[in-house]
Design an enzyme around this catalytic site. Structure first.
Site, PDB file in Angstrom:
ATOM      1  CD  GLU A  88      -5.978   9.864  -5.254  1.00  0.00           C
ATOM      2  OE1 GLU A  88      -5.190  10.795  -5.488  1.00  0.00           O
ATOM      3  OE2 GLU A  88      -7.102   9.765  -5.778  1.00  0.00           O
ATOM      4  N   GLY A 121       0.842  -1.181   0.000  1.00  0.00           N
ATOM      5  CA  GLY A 121       0.000   0.000   0.000  1.00  0.00           C
ATOM      6  C   GLY A 121       0.878   1.231   0.000  1.00  0.00           C
TER       7      GLY A 121
END
Length: 407
Positions: free
Chosen positions: A391, A159
């Site tokens: 994001e 991630g």
């Protein structure tokens, strides 16, 4: 005896230069809505009243991704806000883009999220780094909403640590063979085209990753699991799986090895998008709470007259205004092609965190009704949390900011 200071000599040229600098500075920091922004805001309010509000809770309950809605938004220019008119886009700048996301997210964060991801990630990556031939091929379809875009960076085990991605693209003559999986991808199932970052070099090498454009229907490119989410439920989030997916080198964006560097630059703009998403959710929750506080009576008076509520509203309004200024500062720098990694990270960090805080306070102001789906704030509360994760988590934003200030 008084001390007399020598009177400075008047220099007209210096005063003229000072006034020019001050005028330029004032123009840069004035973030009042332009006529274009006012027009966009009203257009979205009208569109939202007709096309989004009547169905958004139905979409939320069923996790339905309303593709037809985004086709209509394409007709309004909302799927290519930043794309030049020559490619079929609206040709606006980042202030207008922020306004569009905020207004959509005041209504439904899911729609704001999908619009932002389409614009800033897939479309934005192609706009910034693709060849002219690639732009001519893909931007008109993306900017008009004919095609929905996806962007693949995140993987099941990478991630925040995207540099350790395991999706690999190996050369095979004039082709690349892609194998691996991407997860938590907005439009990972329904997107017509995806920009995918895959490893073409060594693990951990920032110049060992490359960006590719992969069209839906390409052999070996399939959709995996669609995630069942807490919030943002009308925005599709799914896996993208690549099994011996063979694509021509002409689908590579830029040079081999430039993909990760490109992705970081794309994410700079993406932070403005998610910050705007957070701001829109915060404004939506605040406006609902403000109105409710005036209508709800306890002890024979509106609850807004109680200090506990009025102070809470004051704090919410202040946080929103601070977030708005941070976001438009970043938008201003982006429009002028100035460095803005630190500023966009600050905007994203602050706006996403206050979105959660404001939505939480809105639920509290509503009391028991705030926990009920018949009232608007419980959805804002569920949607807000994604902003602190998507994001780049809040922790990653702090890392970006701290590195910038400690240089």
């Amino acid at each position: 005896m008084a001390i007399c200071k020598k009177r400075p000599t008047f220099d007209a040229s210096k005063q003229t230069l000072f006034m020019e600098v001050m005028t330029e500075t004032q123009e840069q920091i004035s973030f009042d809505l332009s006529e274009n922004q006012k027009m966009i805001a009203q257009m979205i309010r009208d569109f939202g009243t007709k096309e989004i509000r009547p169905k958004m809770m139905e979409w939320d309950e069923s996790q339905h991704f309303p593709i037809d809605l985004f086709r209509k938004m394409g007709g309004l220019g909302l799927m290519g806000v930043l794309v030049p008119e020559e490619y079929g886009g609206a040709g606006f700048g980042y202030h207008e883009y922020v306004t569009a996301i905020v207004e959509l997210s005041k209504i439904d964060g899911s729609i704001g999220l999908s619009m932002a991801a389409h614009n800033s990630l897939c479309t934005g990556h192609i706009l910034q780094f693709a060849s002219e031939e690639q732009k001519q091929k893909y931007l008109p379809k993306l900017a008009t909403g004919e095609w929905i875009g996806a962007w693949g960076l995140t993987e099941p085990n990478t991630g925040s640590d995207a540099g350790n991605m395991r999706t690999v693209a190996k050369r095979d003559g004039d082709y690349f063979m892609i194998n691996g999986a991407k997860n938590f991808i907005t439009h990972g199932k329904s997107g017509n085209v995806a920009v995918v970052i895959a490893r073409t070099g060594e693990i951990g090498d920032s110049h060992g990753m490359t960006a590719f454009i992969v069209e839906r229907g390409t052999a070996g490119f399939t959709a995996g699991k669609k995630e069942n989410k807490l919030g943002m439920r009308a925005s599709e989030t799914a896996e993208m799986i690549f099994t011996d997916c063979r694509i021509h080198k002409n689908q590579m964006i830029g040079k081999e090895g430039d993909g990760f560097v490109q992705a970081l630059k794309v994410l700079d703009g993406g932070r403005i998008s998610i910050a705007s998403l957070g701001l829109g959710i915060a404004v939506g929750a605040y406006e609902a709470a403000l109105q409710y506080s005036k209508e709800r009576h306890q002890f024979n008076k509106p609850i807004s007259s109680f200090q506990g509520i009025s102070f809470k509203l004051a704090e919410m309004a202040t946080k929103i205004e601070a977030a708005r200024l941070l976001i438009h500062q970043s938008a201003d720098l982006k429009n002028r092609h100035k460095p803005m990694s630190k500023e966009s990270a600050m905007a994203k960090l602050y706006a996403s965190e206050i979105a959660v805080e404001v939505a939480n306070d809105a639920v509290q102001i509503y009391g028991g009704y705030g926990y009920i789906k018949d009232f608007p704030v419980e959805k804002f509360y569920r949607d807000a949390k994604l902003c602190t994760i998507g994001e780049g988590t809040s922790e990653i934003q702090k890392l970006v900011i701290s590195r910038a200030i400690l240089k």
